[in-house]
Design an enzyme around this catalytic site. Structure first.
Site, PDB file in Angstrom:
ATOM      1  N   HIS A  65       0.833  -1.206   0.000  1.00 59.04           N
ATOM      2  CA  HIS A  65       0.000   0.000   0.000  1.00 59.04           C
ATOM      3  C   HIS A  65       0.874   1.267   0.000  1.00 59.04           C
ATOM      4  O   HIS A  65       0.747   2.126  -0.876  1.00 59.04           O
ATOM      5  CB  HIS A  65      -0.917  -0.021   1.230  1.00 59.04           C
ATOM      6  CG  HIS A  65      -1.867   1.133   1.309  1.00 59.04           C
ATOM      7  ND1 HIS A  65      -3.185   1.041   0.924  1.00 59.04           N
ATOM      8  CD2 HIS A  65      -1.688   2.413   1.722  1.00 59.04           C
ATOM      9  CE1 HIS A  65      -3.771   2.220   1.091  1.00 59.04           C
ATOM     10  NE2 HIS A  65      -2.884   3.076   1.586  1.00 59.04           N
ATOM     11  N   GLU A  66       1.768   1.346   0.976  1.00 58.90           N
ATOM     12  CA  GLU A  66       2.579   2.567   1.082  1.00 58.90           C
ATOM     13  C   GLU A  66       3.547   2.687  -0.098  1.00 58.90           C
ATOM     14  O   GLU A  66       3.823   3.794  -0.580  1.00 58.90           O
ATOM     15  CB  GLU A  66       3.334   2.603   2.410  1.00 58.90           C
ATOM     16  CG  GLU A  66       2.447   2.611   3.666  1.00 58.90           C
ATOM     17  CD  GLU A  66       1.343   3.660   3.667  1.00 58.90           C
ATOM     18  OE1 GLU A  66       1.530   4.719   3.031  1.00 58.90           O
ATOM     19  OE2 GLU A  66       0.280   3.410   4.274  1.00 58.90           O
ATOM     20  N   HIS A 109       1.750   4.327  -2.898  1.00 60.39           N
ATOM     21  CA  HIS A 109       1.776   5.793  -2.742  1.00 60.39           C
ATOM     22  C   HIS A 109       3.144   6.335  -3.167  1.00 60.39           C
ATOM     23  O   HIS A 109       3.248   7.356  -3.843  1.00 60.39           O
ATOM     24  CB  HIS A 109       1.561   6.170  -1.271  1.00 60.39           C
ATOM     25  CG  HIS A 109       0.130   6.102  -0.800  1.00 60.39           C
ATOM     26  ND1 HIS A 109      -0.881   6.802  -1.410  1.00 60.39           N
ATOM     27  CD2 HIS A 109      -0.455   5.444   0.236  1.00 60.39           C
ATOM     28  CE1 HIS A 109      -2.026   6.572  -0.765  1.00 60.39           C
ATOM     29  NE2 HIS A 109      -1.801   5.746   0.231  1.00 60.39           N
ATOM     30  N   GLU A 160      -4.844   7.353  -3.342  1.00 64.02           N
ATOM     31  CA  GLU A 160      -5.312   6.070  -2.805  1.00 64.02           C
ATOM     32  C   GLU A 160      -5.544   5.055  -3.932  1.00 64.02           C
ATOM     33  O   GLU A 160      -5.435   3.853  -3.716  1.00 64.02           O
ATOM     34  CB  GLU A 160      -6.587   6.307  -1.985  1.00 64.02           C
ATOM     35  CG  GLU A 160      -6.956   5.187  -1.029  1.00 64.02           C
ATOM     36  CD  GLU A 160      -5.985   4.992   0.141  1.00 64.02           C
ATOM     37  OE1 GLU A 160      -5.021   5.773   0.291  1.00 64.02           O
ATOM     38  OE2 GLU A 160      -6.193   4.021   0.896  1.00 64.02           O
TER      39      GLU A 160
HETATM   40 ZN    ZN Z   1      -3.304   5.152   1.648  1.00 60.33          ZN
END
Ligand code: ZN
Length: 500
Positions: free
Chosen positions: A264-265, A268, A294
């Protein structure tokens, strides 16, 4: 010096200060000793105030107008025209709200945060209620000061998702709700239970750290321009396209947070690393909005990271890191374990299917509070009713209910919809990519992530903040933001997993 050059110089000062503030903030959440927080809060406040004063100085409006004239009809999507457009948005948002109101809001939130921590621990909503009342009252004043065309909520949402409106979000959720609630119901009625036990064993944290780093590198995160540390709440932050950092959280007895938190990170982070270097020190650097951001994190966490081809490749490698725990399991069993659906109370632990129902509830309550239809004292009851209606779970106490999220206590209002926008946009982008790269599954299964990242860089990352989210999605997919692709994806994936 031309007016455009003068404007650029001013913006560089403001955005360098903001990056510095982000760096101090990163340090605060990772390595700062516990006693450092008092002075650090003041340092951050000083830098933020300076940035604000320079941006909203009396002559900035004139400077923006003069610089605009110097463009001499340059194309609307030229870097310079976009720079002025985005800078003007930041300027107006900052300049229209009186400094005393900003200060009162920030002080209110500091007090509210402490009260929230205590209220959450003791599940005592009335302790937090007066603070929440005050926060929403001030938020309403801020919305009025910023101005809005439709719903006052738009003025709050716009801070995180420029150009988005409450009406659009409502329409998105109206379309999503029936199909999602039906899917959850069918899964429950299937009587099938995916076995998540492979994830719940003892996993050495050092090995988890090494595997997390390996995964991030595999999907393309560049450690020459990044690093990975530990924090209580995982996040990604950046100070330029050349310094983009992520944090991860490890649990010794639960493997998922480090695997999917990292993906997830890193999702980003890839967005920030893909921002064109010429946008460093300017308001054009970074992501178009939190929702588009997101979409990138969910892309790697879910569409890539919770897919079958991904674990066909990486399960054997993971089993190499944890032979004792994972021998005897197959990639397919692992794939099922990480995709177990279970309606639950806590948003941050929710699976792909139920996640957006948590967001819908928050959005609906926020709108009702803002419209004066829901009194603060009645929030717990409204919350609990909706959890039972949408998710079929009963809330045992407010700590596990309406007090679970930090957002309201921190004055982060109108923010929740960005999570759902991210989920739906990720699927829209994915469909657009499939048109150009039909063999994505094969690429993932053979660990070839360059073409996938390349597609994102060309279509999304390289455009940075030049366009509003809805303009960007239109350019990339030819569609407005909508949840059709996302729901098709969920129904197909989980239909197969649960034999529906
Ligand atoms: Zn996020």
């Amino acid at each position: 010096m031309s007016k455009l050059a003068e404007l650029k110089k001013r913006l560089t000062t403001v955005w360098d200060l903001r990056s510095t503030s982000s760096l101090l903030n990163w340090d605060m959440q990772t390595y700062m000793p516990p006693q450092g927080s008092g002075p650090r809060a003041q340092q951050l406040a000083t830098i933020d105030r300076l940035a604000h004063e320079i941006l909203t100085a009396k002559d900035t409006a004139g400077l923006l107008d003069d610089a605009q004239k110097e463009l001499n009809g340059a194309a609307e999507d030229s870097d310079e025209a976009c720079l002025i457009k985005v800078a003007r948005r930041h300027y107006e948002r900052g300049a229209n709200v009186p400094a005393e109101l900003v200060e009162e809001f920030s002080k209110t939130c500091s007090l509210a945060h402490d009260a929230w921590v205590e209220a959450k621990q003791s599940s005592d909503f009335p302790l937090f209620a007066p603070h929440l009342e005050k926060i929403w009252g001030l938020a309403r004043q801020i919305a009025d000061a910023r101005g809005f065309q439709g719903h006052p909520y738009d003025a709050l949402l716009d801070e995180w998702e420029p150009g988005a409106t409450a009406a659009e979000v409502r329409a998105m959720f109206d379309e999503m709700r029936p199909r999602l609630v039906t899917l959850v119901k069918k899964i429950r009625e299937s009587g099938k239970n995916l076995d998540a036990s492979p994830l719940h064993q003892r996993f050495d944290v050092e090995r988890q750290t090494a595997f997390a780093r390996y995964l991030a590198e595999e999907i393309g995160y560049d450690f020459q321009r990044g690093r990975q540390d530990v924090s209580a709440h995982p996040f990604c932050t950046s100070f330029s396209a050349h310094d983009v950092r992520i944090t991860v959280r490890y649990f010794e007895r639960y493997l998922s947070p480090s695997l999917f938190g990292t993906l997830h990170e890193a999702g980003h982070a890839l967005y920030e690393q893909g921002s064109p270097p010429q946008f460093n020190h300017t308001p054009l650097r970074g992501g178009a909005s939190l929702g588009i951001h997101e979409s990138q994190s969910r892309w790697y966490e879910n569409l890539v990271g919770r897919s079958r081809p991904f674990w066909r490749r990486y399960f054997p490698k993971l089993a190499g890191f944890f032979p004792e725990q994972l021998h005897g399991y197959t990639a397919e069993q692992f794939y099922r374990a990480i995709n177990r659906v279970e309606p639950s109370l806590i948003r941050v632990e929710a699976d792909e299917v139920t996640y957006n129902l948590h967001i819908m509830i928050r959005f609906e309550l926020e709108l009702e509070i803002m419209e004066g239809k829901l009194a603060i004292k009645d929030v717990p009851e409204a919350w609990n009713d909706r959890y039972s209606e949408y998710l079929g779970v009963s809330v045992p106490n407010d700590g596990a209910g309406c007090l679970q999220d930090i957002h309201w206590s921190a004055g982060i209002l109108g923010y929740f919809p960005t999570y759902s926008i991210g989920n739906v946009v990720a699927s829209q982008f994915w469909e657009a990519m499939l048109e150009e790269i039909p063999n994505v599954d094969e690429l993932i299964q053979s660990g070839q992530f360059k073409p996938i990242l390349g597609w994102l860089v060309d279509n999304v990352h390289s455009r940075a903040k030049k366009y509003l989210p809805k303009e960007l999605v239109q350019k990339v997919t030819g569609e407005s933001i909508n949840c059709r692709a996302f729901l098709d994806y969920l129904e197909s994936k989980f239909g197969e997993l649960y034999g529906l």
